[in-house]
Enzyme design. Structure first.
Site, mmCIF file in Angstrom:
data_model
loop_
_atom_site.group_PDB
_atom_site.id
_atom_site.type_symbol
_atom_site.label_atom_id
_atom_site.label_comp_id
_atom_site.label_asym_id
_atom_site.label_seq_id
_atom_site.Cartn_x
_atom_site.Cartn_y
_atom_site.Cartn_z
ATOM 1 C CE LYS A 69 10.434 5.295 -1.348
ATOM 2 N NZ LYS A 69 9.254 4.455 -1.666
ATOM 3 C CG ASP A 114 3.348 5.596 -0.699
ATOM 4 O OD1 ASP A 114 4.181 5.018 0.039
ATOM 5 O OD2 ASP A 114 2.896 5.078 -1.747
ATOM 6 C CB SER A 115 4.495 4.711 4.958
ATOM 7 O OG SER A 115 5.451 5.740 5.153
ATOM 8 C CD GLU A 150 8.944 -2.212 2.060
ATOM 9 O OE1 GLU A 150 8.924 -1.206 1.324
ATOM 10 O OE2 GLU A 150 8.130 -2.430 2.978
ATOM 11 C CG ASP A 164 7.238 7.345 -1.500
ATOM 12 O OD1 ASP A 164 8.318 7.115 -2.064
ATOM 13 O OD2 ASP A 164 6.769 6.626 -0.582
ATOM 14 C CD GLU A 211 5.611 1.293 -3.939
ATOM 15 O OE1 GLU A 211 4.880 0.373 -4.387
ATOM 16 O OE2 GLU A 211 5.456 1.797 -2.806
#
Ligand code: KIV
Length: 275
Positions: A118, A49-50, A187, A88, A120
């Protein structure tokens, strides 16, 4: 909705089995051509999602939608034959409940053909990870610096520098692994913490700003090749400066057009040949 079929390439069990073995090489991709350039060289391609910040110029990843992730996931899938493809889940699409997360994950898997998703979060996401993995949605975790929690965390910063935060990070890693994730991104943490976690948990750790002690590494491709210049985190190593090459090419093209050197005779269509 047509479900793309990607039967070839590196599988989730193969990634999981790489724990403690040869380092797992991961990069992000957002488009078909970039996936084609990267595919043969990596084990995992992540549609991160970056992309909200890198491609769309958003100030954070919080504005990224599930439709954006699916569009880019489909594009990357078209260029991926070898790598394991992970997409993501974006902010707001999965933290409400395991059921909501399942619907988001199932949509992403069905519409993109990704091997897994993925998400978070640590201890607080364990129930959701268990729910998804029990229902056929492989999950890669993401702990430490989690950009979707930017505001709650008070900014982008390294995690685990103090003993209490290091213990929390270890608890997050254990919870994600025990819930059934096949790998976890760590991270922004210090080497000793990444090394302890990597020793402790049974699934591969994928580091980004978390040292070579991890079982694999991931970076944002645009950072690696010099196509994102807004800021460069300390943990990025730049292997090319494509942004400068693009600017140089644009300048040369502009000079040629203004001087009427382009197009040249070799770029012109000739008259139709008579038979
Ligand atoms: O969004 C992303 O690209 C990521 C990686 C940098 C781990 O989450």
């Amino acid at each position: 909705m047509s479900a793309p079929s990607r039967q070839r390439g590196i599988t989730i069990p193969q990634i999981r089995a790489r724990k403690g073995g040869d380092p797992i090489v991961c990069l992000t991709a957002y488009s078909t051509p970039m996936a084609r350039f990267l595919d043969a060289h990596v084990d995992v391609l992540l549609v991160g999602d970056s992309l909200g910040m890198v491609l769309y110029g958003m100030p954070t990843t919080l504005g990224v939608t599930i439709d954006m992730m699916i569009a880019h996931g489909k594009a990357v899938a078209r260029g991926t034959e070898h790598a394991c493809l992970i997409v993501d889940l974006p902010f707001g699409s999965y933290k409400e409940s395991p059921q909501v997360a399942y619907r988001a994950g199932a949509r992403v898997m069905a519409e993109t053909g990704a091997n897994g998703v993925k998400l978070e979060g640590g201890v607080e996401m364990a129930e959701t990870i268990r729910f998804l993995t029990a229902r056929g949605i492989p999950v890669m975790g993401h702990i430490g610096l989690t950009p979707q929690s930017l505001h709650a965390d008070g900014g982008y910063r390294a995690h685990g520098r103090e003993a209490d935060e290091a213990a929390r990070l270890m608890a997050d890693a254990r919870a994600v692994a025990e819930a059934g994730a096949f790998a976890v991104v760590i991270e922004g943490t210090v080497e000793a913490v990444a090394a302890d976690i990597t020793r402790e948990i049974a699934i591969p750790t994928i580091g980004i700003g978390a040292s070579a002690a991890c079982d694999g590494q991931i970076l944002v491709t645009e950072d690696v090749v010099g196509l994102f210049a807004d800021f460069t985190p300390k943990f990025v190593k730049r292997y090319a400066d494509l942004g400068a090459e693009v600017a140089k090419a644009a300048q040369a093209y502009a000079e040629d057009v203004r001087a009427r050197r382009f197009p040249g005779p070799e770029h012109l269509f000739g008259p139709k040949k008579r038979s």
